[in-house]
Design a protein around this motif. Structure first.
Motif, PDB file in Angstrom:
ATOM      1  N   UNK A  27      80.196  58.702  32.014  1.00 34.36           N
ATOM      2  CA  UNK A  27      81.212  58.490  30.984  1.00 34.36           C
ATOM      3  C   UNK A  27      81.557  57.006  30.938  1.00 34.36           C
ATOM      4  N   UNK A  28      81.656  56.473  29.714  1.00 32.20           N
ATOM      5  CA  UNK A  28      82.148  55.111  29.536  1.00 32.20           C
ATOM      6  C   UNK A  28      83.355  55.175  28.606  1.00 32.20           C
ATOM      7  N   UNK A  29      84.110  54.109  28.548  1.00 34.42           N
ATOM      8  CA  UNK A  29      85.249  54.076  27.628  1.00 34.42           C
ATOM      9  C   UNK A  29      86.522  53.671  28.332  1.00 34.42           C
TER      10      UNK A  29
ATOM     11  N   UNK B 230      83.193  47.546  24.551  1.00 32.78           N
ATOM     12  CA  UNK B 230      83.619  47.974  23.229  1.00 32.78           C
ATOM     13  C   UNK B 230      84.794  48.944  23.385  1.00 32.78           C
ATOM     14  N   UNK B 231      85.553  49.202  22.321  1.00 28.76           N
ATOM     15  CA  UNK B 231      86.665  50.146  22.426  1.00 28.76           C
ATOM     16  C   UNK B 231      86.213  51.464  23.059  1.00 28.76           C
ATOM     17  N   UNK B 232      84.960  51.847  22.780  1.00 27.98           N
ATOM     18  CA  UNK B 232      84.481  53.156  23.252  1.00 27.98           C
ATOM     19  C   UNK B 232      83.705  53.067  24.546  1.00 27.98           C
ATOM     20  N   UNK B 233      83.576  51.892  25.118  1.00 29.81           N
ATOM     21  CA  UNK B 233      82.910  51.781  26.405  1.00 29.81           C
ATOM     22  C   UNK B 233      81.889  50.661  26.458  1.00 29.81           C
ATOM     23  N   UNK B 234      81.052  50.743  27.488  1.00 23.23           N
ATOM     24  CA  UNK B 234      80.125  49.657  27.775  1.00 23.23           C
ATOM     25  C   UNK B 234      78.994  49.610  26.753  1.00 23.23           C
ATOM     26  N   UNK B 235      78.908  48.500  26.068  1.00 17.50           N
ATOM     27  CA  UNK B 235      77.834  48.272  25.104  1.00 17.50           C
ATOM     28  C   UNK B 235      76.957  47.170  25.659  1.00 17.50           C
ATOM     29  N   UNK B 236      75.666  47.444  25.807  1.00 18.29           N
ATOM     30  CA  UNK B 236      74.769  46.432  26.347  1.00 18.29           C
ATOM     31  C   UNK B 236      73.685  46.136  25.319  1.00 18.29           C
ATOM     32  N   UNK B 237      73.492  44.853  25.036  1.00 16.75           N
ATOM     33  CA  UNK B 237      72.344  44.431  24.238  1.00 16.75           C
ATOM     34  C   UNK B 237      71.388  43.691  25.161  1.00 16.75           C
ATOM     35  N   UNK B 238      70.119  44.042  25.092  1.00 18.90           N
ATOM     36  CA  UNK B 238      69.107  43.384  25.920  1.00 18.90           C
ATOM     37  C   UNK B 238      68.104  42.733  24.972  1.00 18.90           C
ATOM     38  N   UNK B 239      67.702  41.524  25.285  1.00 17.97           N
ATOM     39  CA  UNK B 239      66.772  40.868  24.386  1.00 17.97           C
ATOM     40  C   UNK B 239      65.851  39.910  25.127  1.00 17.97           C
ATOM     41  N   UNK B 240      64.770  39.535  24.482  1.00 13.68           N
ATOM     42  CA  UNK B 240      63.935  38.436  24.949  1.00 13.68           C
ATOM     43  C   UNK B 240      63.690  37.524  23.768  1.00 13.68           C
TER      44      UNK B 240
ATOM     45  N   UNK C 179      62.032  41.086  21.705  1.00 14.21           N
ATOM     46  CA  UNK C 179      62.379  42.427  22.184  1.00 14.21           C
ATOM     47  C   UNK C 179      63.875  42.605  21.991  1.00 14.21           C
ATOM     48  N   UNK C 180      64.293  43.776  21.533  1.00 18.40           N
ATOM     49  CA  UNK C 180      65.714  44.000  21.322  1.00 18.40           C
ATOM     50  C   UNK C 180      66.039  45.454  21.636  1.00 18.40           C
ATOM     51  N   UNK C 181      67.098  45.640  22.410  1.00 21.94           N
ATOM     52  CA  UNK C 181      67.460  46.992  22.835  1.00 21.94           C
ATOM     53  C   UNK C 181      68.977  47.089  22.866  1.00 21.94           C
ATOM     54  N   UNK C 182      69.517  48.181  22.365  1.00 16.47           N
ATOM     55  CA  UNK C 182      70.965  48.381  22.396  1.00 16.47           C
ATOM     56  C   UNK C 182      71.273  49.638  23.192  1.00 16.47           C
ATOM     57  N   UNK C 183      72.167  49.516  24.180  1.00 17.15           N
ATOM     58  CA  UNK C 183      72.656  50.702  24.889  1.00 17.15           C
ATOM     59  C   UNK C 183      74.118  50.857  24.484  1.00 17.15           C
ATOM     60  N   UNK C 184      74.404  51.920  23.781  1.00 14.47           N
ATOM     61  CA  UNK C 184      75.669  52.022  23.054  1.00 14.47           C
ATOM     62  C   UNK C 184      76.595  53.031  23.739  1.00 14.47           C
TER      63      UNK C 184
END
Lengths: 308, 438
Positions: free
Chosen positions: B310-312, B378-388, B396-401
């Motif tokens: 759970x995140x948030x 973020x208001x709703x929890x951990x938002x991670x963007x990964x890139x190269x 490379x682009x990845x979003x963990x929302x």
């Protein structure tokens, strides 16, 4: 015709009572004094005006011009800027006869500049843009309600920067840096040098340098401004004023009561409204013809008409 | 005998989702699957090859409620990849828009759950649209808080929805002293309102937590004390802002994260065996409707140490403030409690901001393809963007929302609750399905 001067509540000839303003102003110092007064009395909390290179050097954070290299900015190129004080207003006074994208600052004024009550000055087309942004705010969130005072200036046509460069440096044979003032009046394009030189060019030579977009414009005296002002119709050093909207009327009445301007009835001055009407008619008729010609520009094809 | 009920679409949250619930004879959920149905737009894929300056602006369009975290995580990830330090005042501006947006998003969520709650001591539900003074007092305050939050984002970030001011290397513009004063006034007003709002919401939520039953579709549904409990653990990187791989000791461990396909956590195909036409909003799906959560689920499933987490707001308070209330009530309380730190942070950052300070890093390195990531709370929890980033282009682009983390967790948390309360349980997560799918 008959609608060429737009709707207005009153029309006078006026000039600022502030001697200092008159020293920097193009004509009667109306815009500078009016914004100065509106800033002092809290009618607006900032104004969007057309400044210049010297202004940018002095107040870089007031402009959105994105160049730290001052040498890249040409003399007499207008830079839209937000002013909050009389000193800044004076630094930005005077007409620059080429394109100043003032509306580019309109949204930013409500954002990082934090204005709630914006004053904006502009040509008729820019007044149209302001009104359109108020009624059809596409990507213009919160902008419409923030516009407190829109001052329109009369405009026959405008020039791209390259045109002014060519007119002044080639036709008038003067370096742009040495120009003190430019003016279009009495059928001539006047260039005044800092050392006292005066060159006049017949308007005929300027025609081919005009911005083509100006040839479909059907507005001479800024019909959509709260207040419109320009030199035509009034003697040198004076301006012709149309007070148009309720907002314009309220601001103008207060400014007059506080002695910001001295006025004369427009009927008493020469050449008066007759010349304004004549020039407005000329502009509108000529440009209506251009619009008409666009209908049959191609063989069986038209060019777009933004008015329909 | 187990019956299968499906509620689709679910309401009063962002995006489109559905619920598939195994229910025992008492109406208690034995297994729940919460399926994100917002179509995948493929932002990660089509951002590949685009310029590093463009990608955060595209990522922002993932969601219009929480565009701020997306744009901040986006620029943060680009900066982490190219190795660029942001000037202090730019970081302050970013923290201003981040905390202001958290304030307004939490207030919006209060609006979403109000119709589930009761006026304390009565059996009258709250209708925030009603002209009645009690409802108006709550709703008007929420609207003003949101207005304040959005105005702050607008001034510091250029635009309330999809802020244009953040850029790779800092911000485009600093704000004027006049704007700083205006921000400060707004924050001061917001502080007072946030406290009133918190008191009000806590009273409503506490009253709800003491209730034995709630009325849904004309029936009295018992409220279990362990509503929304789960054992999946919590993840948070920072109480306020976030972290990134530029930091010496980042508070998020990418090595413990993995992403699996929904098949690992969601049930296979089946069909609805019980339909309840009295369920509010047109009833549940009729008997015989086919479903296939594992395949219909649009978001992927991120896992941390092999499990959904759970995140948030509740996860943040649990990790950083010794908050120990579990379940849906805990989430609702935590979310409203976060409004105060958000507004305090807002005031603090405005105070420290120097309007004359530089907000842009000098020359930006073009990037050499090194991976970089940025986490934003973020208001709703951990938002991670990964890139190269290599040669200013995103390779490379990845979003963990946040909602991607929460969806499988919330599915597990549904077990043990009456099925009529399932929507209330998922609403506790303040879901944003567009974000989850991206």
């Amino acid at each position: 015709m008959g609608a060429e001067l737009g709707k207005y509540k009153s029309c006078v000839s006026a000039r600022s009572t502030d001697k200092e303003v008159l020293k920097y102003a193009q004509d009667g110092g109306i815009v500078t004094s009016l914004f100065g007064y509106a800033l002092d009395t809290g009618i607006i909390d900032g104004a969007i005006v057309a400044a210049n290179k010297e202004f940018y050097a002095k107040y870089p954070s007031k402009c959105i011009q994105d160049s730290s290299n001052l040498d890249m900015i040409e003399p007499w190129r207008p830079i839209p800027a937000i002013v909050n004080t009389k000193a800044e207003l004076l630094a930005a006074a005077g007409t620059k006869y080429n394109i100043s994208p003032n509306i580019a600052l309109l949204k930013e004024a409500t954002r990082s500049f934090g204005l709630d009550k914006i004053g904006i000055v502009g040509t008729p087309c820019q007044m149209q843009a302001v009104r359109k942004a108020q009624l059809y705010p596409v990507g213009m969130r919160d902008v419409g309600a923030s516009i407190a005072l829109a001052v329109g200036i009369f405009c026959m046509e405008n020039f791209p920067y390259q045109s002014i460069l060519q007119l002044v440096e080639d036709h008038a044979a003067m370096k742009l840096e040495s120009v003190k003032k430019m003016e279009i009046g009495k059928g001539k394009f006047w260039v005044y040098g800092k050392r006292g030189q005066v060159v006049q060019l017949p308007l005929k030579v300027t025609h081919k340098y005009e911005q083509p977009g100006c040839h479909v414009c059907l507005d001479y005296v800024a019909n959509l401004g709260d207040i419109s002002t320009g030199s035509v119709g009034s003697p040198d050093g004076w301006s012709t004023i149309f007070v148009r909207s309720k907002i314009g009327e309220a601001v103008w009445a207060k400014a007059i009561a506080d002695g910001v301007f001295e006025t004369q009835p427009i009927e008493k001055v020469k050449p008066g409204l007759e010349l304004v009407t004549k020039l407005a008619n000329e502009k509108i008729t000529k440009n209506k013809n251009t619009l008409e010609a666009r209908k049959t520009f191609g063989v069986g094809k038209a060019l777009r008409n933004p008015y329909i | 005998m187990t019956r299968v009920i499906s509620i689709s679409p679910t309401i009063r949250h962002e995006g489109k989702s559905g619920l598939v619930l195994d229910v025992d004879e008492k109406g208690i959920v034995t297994r729940g699957d919460w399926v994100g149905l917002s179509p995948v737009r493929g932002i990660e894929r089509f951002c590949t090859g685009k310029k590093m300056h463009q990608v955060p602006k595209i990522a922002s369009r993932t969601c219009g409620i929480c565009p701020v975290p997306h744009v901040l995580a986006g620029v943060g990830a680009m900066e982490a990849s190219i190795g660029c330090e942001v000037p202090k005042d730019a970081l302050l501006l970013r923290r201003i828009i981040h905390s202001a947006s958290r304030l307004s998003v939490h207030a919006l969520h209060a609006f979403m759950v109000l119709p589930d709650l009761y006026y304390p001591g009565t059996d009258t539900r709250i209708n925030p649209y009603s002209p009645e003074p009690r409802a108006r007092a709550i709703a008007d305050r929420i609207q003003r808080i949101r207005e304040i939050g959005q105005d702050c984002v607008q001034i510091a970030g250029g635009e309330a929805i999809h802020p244009g001011n953040p850029r790779v290397g800092g911000m485009y513009r600093n704000i004027s002293p006049q704007a700083k004063t205006k921000l400060f006034d707004l924050a001061k007003e917001g502080n007072v309102l946030a406290h009133e709002h918190l008191d009000c919401m806590l009273a409503l939520i506490r009253d709800f937590s003491r209730r034995e039953w709630v009325e849904i579709g004309g029936a009295r549904v018992p409220v279990p004390k362990n509503l929304g409990y789960h054992n999946q653990g919590y993840l948070a990187t920072d109480p306020l802002y976030g972290t990134s791989s530029l930091e010496e000791h980042p508070s998020f461990d990418l090595a413990r994260y993995a992403e699996v396909s929904p098949e690992h956590w969601y049930r296979g195909p089946g069909e609805v065996t019980y339909g309840d036409p009295t369920y509010p909003g047109g009833g549940t799906l009729p008997e015989g409707t086919a479903f296939d959560p594992a395949r219909e689920m649009c978001p992927a499933v991120p896992i941390y140490d092999g499990q959904p987490v759970e995140v948030g707001a509740a996860a943040r308070l649990r990790r950083f403030s010794n908050f120990d209330e579990k379940g849906t009530i805990g989430q609702l309380v935590a979310r409203q409690m976060e409004c105060i730190p958000a507004v305090t942070e807002l005031e603090d950052c405005i105070d420290r901001l120097n309007p004359a300070g530089a907000v842009r890093a000098g020359t930006l390195p073009p990037g050499d393809g090194k991976p970089g990531w940025a986490a934003n709370e973020a208001p709703r929890g951990t938002l991670v963007h990964i890139t190269r980033v290599k040669d200013r282009k995103v390779r490379f682009f990845k979003m963990i929302v946040p909602t991607s983390w929460n969806m499988p967790t919330a599915g597990l948390a549904l077990a043990g609750s009456p099925w009529q309360l399932a929507e209330f349980v998922i609403r506790g997560y303040d879901p944003c399905i567009s974000c989850a799918s991206h």
